[in-house]
Design an enzyme around this catalytic site. Structure first.
Site, PDB file in Angstrom:
ATOM      1  N   LEU A 162       1.511  -9.559  -2.682  1.00 35.61           N
ATOM      2  CA  LEU A 162       0.599  -9.750  -1.552  1.00 35.61           C
ATOM      3  C   LEU A 162       1.154 -10.758  -0.547  1.00 35.61           C
ATOM      4  O   LEU A 162       1.049 -10.559   0.671  1.00 35.61           O
ATOM      5  CB  LEU A 162      -0.772 -10.207  -2.057  1.00 35.61           C
ATOM      6  CG  LEU A 162      -1.554  -9.204  -2.908  1.00 35.61           C
ATOM      7  CD1 LEU A 162      -2.889  -9.796  -3.337  1.00 35.61           C
ATOM      8  CD2 LEU A 162      -1.778  -7.902  -2.156  1.00 35.61           C
ATOM      9  N   HIS A 163       1.753 -11.847  -1.042  1.00 34.40           N
ATOM     10  CA  HIS A 163       2.341 -12.839  -0.135  1.00 34.40           C
ATOM     11  C   HIS A 163       3.513 -12.255   0.650  1.00 34.40           C
ATOM     12  O   HIS A 163       3.695 -12.563   1.833  1.00 34.40           O
ATOM     13  CB  HIS A 163       2.795 -14.075  -0.915  1.00 34.40           C
ATOM     14  CG  HIS A 163       1.701 -15.051  -1.201  1.00 34.40           C
ATOM     15  ND1 HIS A 163       0.765 -14.858  -2.191  1.00 34.40           N
ATOM     16  CD2 HIS A 163       1.372 -16.234  -0.607  1.00 34.40           C
ATOM     17  CE1 HIS A 163      -0.067 -15.881  -2.205  1.00 34.40           C
ATOM     18  NE2 HIS A 163       0.270 -16.726  -1.253  1.00 34.40           N
ATOM     19  N   GLU A 164       4.315 -11.432  -0.005  1.00 32.47           N
ATOM     20  CA  GLU A 164       5.452 -10.829   0.697  1.00 32.47           C
ATOM     21  C   GLU A 164       4.973  -9.884   1.787  1.00 32.47           C
ATOM     22  O   GLU A 164       5.532  -9.853   2.894  1.00 32.47           O
ATOM     23  CB  GLU A 164       6.331 -10.076  -0.307  1.00 32.47           C
ATOM     24  CG  GLU A 164       7.630  -9.547   0.283  1.00 32.47           C
ATOM     25  CD  GLU A 164       8.549 -10.653   0.764  1.00 32.47           C
ATOM     26  OE1 GLU A 164       9.254 -10.431   1.767  1.00 32.47           O
ATOM     27  OE2 GLU A 164       8.558 -11.744   0.145  1.00 32.47           O
TER      28      GLU A 164
END
Length: 521
Positions: free
Chosen positions: A438-440
């Site tokens: 999700l962060h990527e």
């Protein structure tokens, strides 16, 4: 004439002290004068006399050291000292130090703030607005899916047909194997439709943002919106699955009891478009049929919080453009030549401003914006974070600094995996892998640089958690202090500035020159 003995008595009574009259010695009720044993007096201690210092005869014999004591900052001290003054000093040093760097930066580079330099293309604005209205349509699809499943459950319970289970005293119902198989088969269909819906939502948004939206801010807002809807639909589907199971197969066992607050809106009364719309706007990632509500909206409170959001965002923009950007640009040649000492110096220089920007962003989002949104929605639970700055370990930080996401991960990822027999360590690895993806997406898609830095940054937290977790469990305060120091150093001196340098370097390598990067951004 008075005798020598009388003079001695006068001296003993202190009559010769200036300003004092003849004051006899005070003796306690247990003095040897008052008690005799077989004709012999038993010595007793004299009572303490509180005489003002100015009236004492011997000024140079005061006992400065009366008992054993520890230094104020020693661990042996009985009273914990207050560090309020040190906190004030650190704030002053931080402010003055950064102001000096800002002044030095302006004298060196001039004013770099330029509103017209931002490339707000009409295409970006149109696509951003279109995505804003398109993304919630997937929530409406989720509502239609759950409404169909709820209607089927309502009809099945009302007619009572095809129910081969056993009703037990107290209102419980034990489903048969056939009923459980039918329920699981229905759930698999519902889950697949939900999964396709939310994945399609995130896929469309990511493709449009990556290939057609050039401004990072517009792209980030669109991608954040899509990820939030993805997570909320996930929670909406799984929560209603459990509520539907409890509705069809009630149980009076304590471990099967639903939260008491849910009785205000029992299933399937919660399957309404208004209920889902409230969840869409509520500052939480986990779905509940009912939430704690505040009595009214304080509009003055909302205005103050939004003013804080505006002021802090302006500050972060100015600090990034005026100070952080030149430091990043000056680091490119050092990274290209692999001059590690110079890169380390740039990291330390960048760490200060990145920390200030990060703290401003935290306050703007979690304290100001989410509180303003909660006030408008009359959302009662405002614990969006706890005292993460005192975290004795890296794991404690991730449990306290972003409570909405932590609650989602614990409720919908960690606990179900542990319930399926996974160990807590394996479940934690799954949580950080999921969070890393999700962060990527959140960082790489809007910046058009999917290079894995955000993913590796999240997965890299696992060794840090393993290192600092024993310190958190140590008896006494030494381990907690050491864990807190490791947490701050890893985040402020290494993690954030290094991630910023890597992304900026990858962006420069992709677009060619710094001038092209500036034009693109």
């Amino acid at each position: 004439m008075p005798s020598v003995l009388d003079a001695a008595k006068a001296k003993v009574t202190g009559a010769d002290v200036p300003g004092e009259g003849p004051t006899p010695l005070r003796r306690s009720g247990t003095s040897h004068v008052n008690h005799n044993t077989n004709g012999f007096s038993v010595p007793q201690p004299l009572a303490q006399i509180r005489v003002p210092y100015a009236k004492k005869k011997y000024r140079h014999v005061a006992a400065a050291h009366r008992e054993a004591q520890s230094s104020c900052l020693s661990h042996d001290s009985n009273a914990s000292p207050s560090f309020l003054g040190f906190r004030n000093l650190m704030i002053i040093v931080l402010v003055v130090g950064n102001l000096r760097l800002m002044i030095e930066n302006i004298k060196k580079y001039g004013v770099l703030i330029c509103i017209r330099c931002h490339d707000y293309r009409q295409q970006d604005l149109v696509l951003g607005a279109a995505l804003y209205f398109l993304i919630p349509c997937h929530l409406f699809v989720a509502y239609v899916i759950e409404m169909t499943a709820a209607q089927q459950a309502r009809v099945l319970l009302r007619t009572g047909r095809k129910r081969s289970g056993t009703a037990t005293p107290g209102g419980s119902y034990q489903p048969s194997d056939e009923e459980l198989r039918r329920f699981n088969s229905t759930w698999k269909t519902v889950a697949w439709v939900h999964g396709l819906n939310i994945t399609f939502c995130l896929l469309i948004t990511s493709v449009v943002v990556y290939f057609f939206v050039h401004h990072p801010l517009i792209g980030t807002l669109s991608e954040v919106h899509a990820i939030i809807v993805w997570l909320k639909t996930y929670s909406y589907a799984f929560t209603n699955r459990d509520l539907r199971h409890a509705y069809l197969h009630p149980s009076n066992r304590e471990e099967d009891a639903l939260p008491e607050i849910y009785s205000k809106c029992p299933y399937p009364q919660n399957i309404t478009l208004g209920n889902l719309t409230y969840f869409w706007w509520a500052p939480t990632m986990v779905y509940q049929p009912v939430y704690p509500r505040s009595p009214k909206i304080r509009w003055v409170f909302v205005i103050k919080r939004m003013a804080e959001v505006f002021a802090l965002n302006v500050f972060m923009w100015v600090a990034s453009a005026q100070y952080a950007a030149p430091v990043l640009r000056n680091s490119l040649d050092k990274m290209a030549s692999l001059d590690f000492s110079a890169v380390l110096e740039r990291l330390m220089k960048l760490s200060t401003i990145s920390l200030v920007i990060w703290l401003a962003g935290f306050f703007a989002l979690f304290q100001s914006f989410l509180n303003a949104l909660a006030e408008v929605m009359r959302f009662g639970d405002r614990e969006f974070y706890t005292d993460w700055w005192n975290s004795p370990s890296v794991g404690a930080y991730w449990r306290t600094w972003n409570k909405p996401v932590y609650q989602f991960m614990k409720r919908h990822v960690f606990s179900p995996l542990v319930g399926r027999g996974w160990s807590s360590g394996q479940a934690s690895i799954a949580v950080f892998l999921f969070s890393g993806v999700l962060h990527e997406l959140l960082v790489g898609i809007p910046t058009h640089n999917i290079i894995g830095v955000a993913f590796l940054g999240m997965v890299g937290q696992l060794p840090m958690i393993a290192i600092t977790q024993p310190l958190e469990k140590m008896q006494g305060i030494n381990g907690k202090i050491l864990g807190n120091v490791i947490f701050w150093v890893s985040f402020t001196l290494v993690g954030q500035p290094l991630a910023a340098l890597l992304y900026f370097y990858a962006w420069q390598a992709k677009y060619g020159s710094v001038s092209q990067v500036t034009t693109k951004t």
